[in-house]
Design a protein around this motif. Structure first.
Motif, PDB file in Angstrom:
ATOM      1  N   LEU A 215      -3.545   6.413   5.475  1.00  0.00           N
ATOM      2  CA  LEU A 215      -4.939   6.602   5.846  1.00  0.00           C
ATOM      3  C   LEU A 215      -5.586   7.558   4.851  1.00  0.00           C
ATOM      4  O   LEU A 215      -5.014   8.593   4.522  1.00  0.00           O
ATOM      5  CB  LEU A 215      -5.051   7.182   7.262  1.00  0.00           C
ATOM      6  CG  LEU A 215      -4.675   6.253   8.409  1.00  0.00           C
ATOM      7  CD1 LEU A 215      -4.813   6.981   9.747  1.00  0.00           C
ATOM      8  CD2 LEU A 215      -5.530   4.991   8.415  1.00  0.00           C
TER       9      LEU A 215
ATOM     10  N   LEU B 286      -8.202   2.603   5.798  1.00  0.00           N
ATOM     11  CA  LEU B 286      -6.829   2.126   5.616  1.00  0.00           C
ATOM     12  C   LEU B 286      -6.591   1.810   4.153  1.00  0.00           C
ATOM     13  O   LEU B 286      -7.344   1.042   3.544  1.00  0.00           O
ATOM     14  CB  LEU B 286      -6.596   0.876   6.464  1.00  0.00           C
ATOM     15  CG  LEU B 286      -5.249   0.168   6.260  1.00  0.00           C
ATOM     16  CD1 LEU B 286      -4.082   1.060   6.668  1.00  0.00           C
ATOM     17  CD2 LEU B 286      -5.216  -1.153   7.029  1.00  0.00           C
TER      18      LEU B 286
ATOM     19  N   ALA C  62      -2.571   2.228  12.380  1.00  0.00           N
ATOM     20  CA  ALA C  62      -3.952   1.761  12.222  1.00  0.00           C
ATOM     21  C   ALA C  62      -3.983   0.305  12.651  1.00  0.00           C
ATOM     22  O   ALA C  62      -3.048  -0.454  12.371  1.00  0.00           O
ATOM     23  CB  ALA C  62      -4.419   1.908  10.778  1.00  0.00           C
TER      24      ALA C  62
END
Length: 428
Positions: free
Chosen positions: A147, A237, A280
């Protein structure tokens, strides 16, 4: 004409009584469009009480049949009386319809094609069923995912943002992300309007903090390098999805967003020795009700709370946040992105850039998700997730965008799950 809408064994059933003439045809068409949800494949018309049918009515029947054919479903006509049947015969269209003597036979016929096209039938892998919800996971990558965090969450929560804190992000640099942002001609234009924002395949959807509670969006055909997304805080992401997970709560079933993340964490702990406690997720789903929250004012220094507390402190929440616990958009399509943290598997240092330290010691699972609602997108679990998200945000009938509360309900979903192995923080 009288209409009554109900569901029998999960199948949308519309009881029609009286005359299906020009006036009734309009009412029926409106009723179908209002009642048809994005995971409905087939519909039953109960015609036992229908005593008149005209060409206007036939046109509606044919239009609904075509609409359902695009979903690989059927329109089933049940209990048709002699006169309407004769009208269909004389119009030469009887062979194109699926006609059944009674409502039970029609519902059973609708369930057969729906079952054969269900998640469980279409995907060959054996599902894992927990609490009535079926999960099927397919591994798609083993490459690293992380991330990328731009900006300071603490500055957002204490309303300290200034023009120097805003980053101009090229459209080409964002695929899946969420945070606080705005569009405009420059930083000065964007700063007072910063609101909840999500990016999906380069499309940007955001909720300006102008008091109108109306989301805005932009989908570029190409990135000319002349326009930017302005963000005070953004989590993106970097890297691929590791698994594609299909989730099906069944007809009439539902799972909350927090329960969905808990299940993903459970599977990760069981199957992945490298699980760091952070995931994510990009999502295409049929929702069972969106519950939401979100900032009402841009958290800039000029608007900082006079009491010096964070904007999410109990004393300031009502002034700074809009809350909606009434579920909305049942049966509509939602695409979204977010991340979840299993606090029992992470250190405070790892997650400091992602969640408010004041809440880190609360719930074991902390999640942060934004979703965009669309309407009229037929559910098909066999479609490619990324391509479908891109198609929906480009061509779908846009309805709303919200910061999702954990209680948001999900009926069916296809998830792109990335197991996060690092957090890269960019302060500026």
């Amino acid at each position: 004409m009288e209409l009554q809408t109900e569901r029998r064994d999960g199948i949308l059933t519309i009881v029609i009584r009286g005359r299906l003439d020009g006036y009734g045809a309009g009412k029926l068409s409106d009723a179908v469009q209002a009642s048809l949800q994005d995971d409905d494949r087939s519909v039953v018309f109960d015609l036992a009480g229908l005593n008149y049918l005209s060409s206007a009515g036939i046109r509606v029947l044919i239009a609904v049949k075509k609409q359902l054919k695009e979903r690989s479903g059927i329109l089933a006509l049940a209990g048709m009386q002699d006169y309407p049947k004769s009208v269909l015969d004389m119009a030469g269209v009887t062979p194109i319809f699926s006609i059944y003597p009674g409502i039970e036979e029609a519902v059973a016929a609708c369930r057969r094609p729906q079952d054969s096209l269900s998640v469980i039938g279409e995907i060959s892998r054996t599902p894992v069923v927990r609490n009535g919800v079926a999960y099927i996971a397919e591994q798609v990558s083993t490459k690293r995912a992380s991330l990328r965090v731009a900006g300071s969450l603490d500055d957002v929560l204490h309303a300290r943002l200034t023009e120097d804190d805003i980053r101009a992000i090229p459209f080409s640099a964002i695929r899946y992300s969420l945070g606080l942002g705005a569009l405009g001609g420059g930083v000065a234009d964007a700063l007072p309007l910063l609101g909840e924002m999500i990016t999906l395949h380069g499309s940007v959807v955001w909720l300006p903090t102008d008091g109108n509670e109306t989301p805005d969006f932009f989908t570029p055909v190409k990135d000319t390098g002349e326009l930017y997304v302005y963000s005070g805080y953004n989590v993106a992401l970097d890297g691929p999805f590791h698994e594609i997970v299909t989730v099906d709560a069944g007809d009439g079933g539902s799972i909350t967003l927090s329960e969905l993340y808990r299940s993903v964490f459970d599977f990760a702990r069981e199957r992945r020795c490298d699980f760091s406690g952070i995931v994510a997720i990009a999502m295409w789903a049929v929702v069972d009700g969106v519950c939401s929250t979100g900032v009402k004012k841009s958290p800039i220094a000029a608007s900082a709370p006079a009491n010096g507390l964070a904007i999410n402190a109990e004393e300031n929440v009502r002034e700074w946040f809009a809350e909606d616990d009434e579920p909305k958009y049942r049966g509509d399509t939602m695409v979204g992105f977010g991340f979840g943290i299993d606090c029992s598997a992470c250190t405070g240092e790892q997650i400091a850039a992602l969640i408010d330290p004041a809440h880190a010691g609360g719930e074991q699972v902390q999640i942060h998700n934004h979703g965009v609602v669309f309407r009229g997108v037929p559910w098909d679990a066999t479609l490619d997730l990324s391509r479908q998200i891109e198609k929906i945000v480009s061509d779908g009938e846009f309805v709303d965008m919200r910061h999702l509360k954990d209680s948001t309900g999900i009926r069916r979903a296809k998830l792109g799950v990335a197991y996060i192995s690092g957090i890269d923080v960019e302060l500026y």
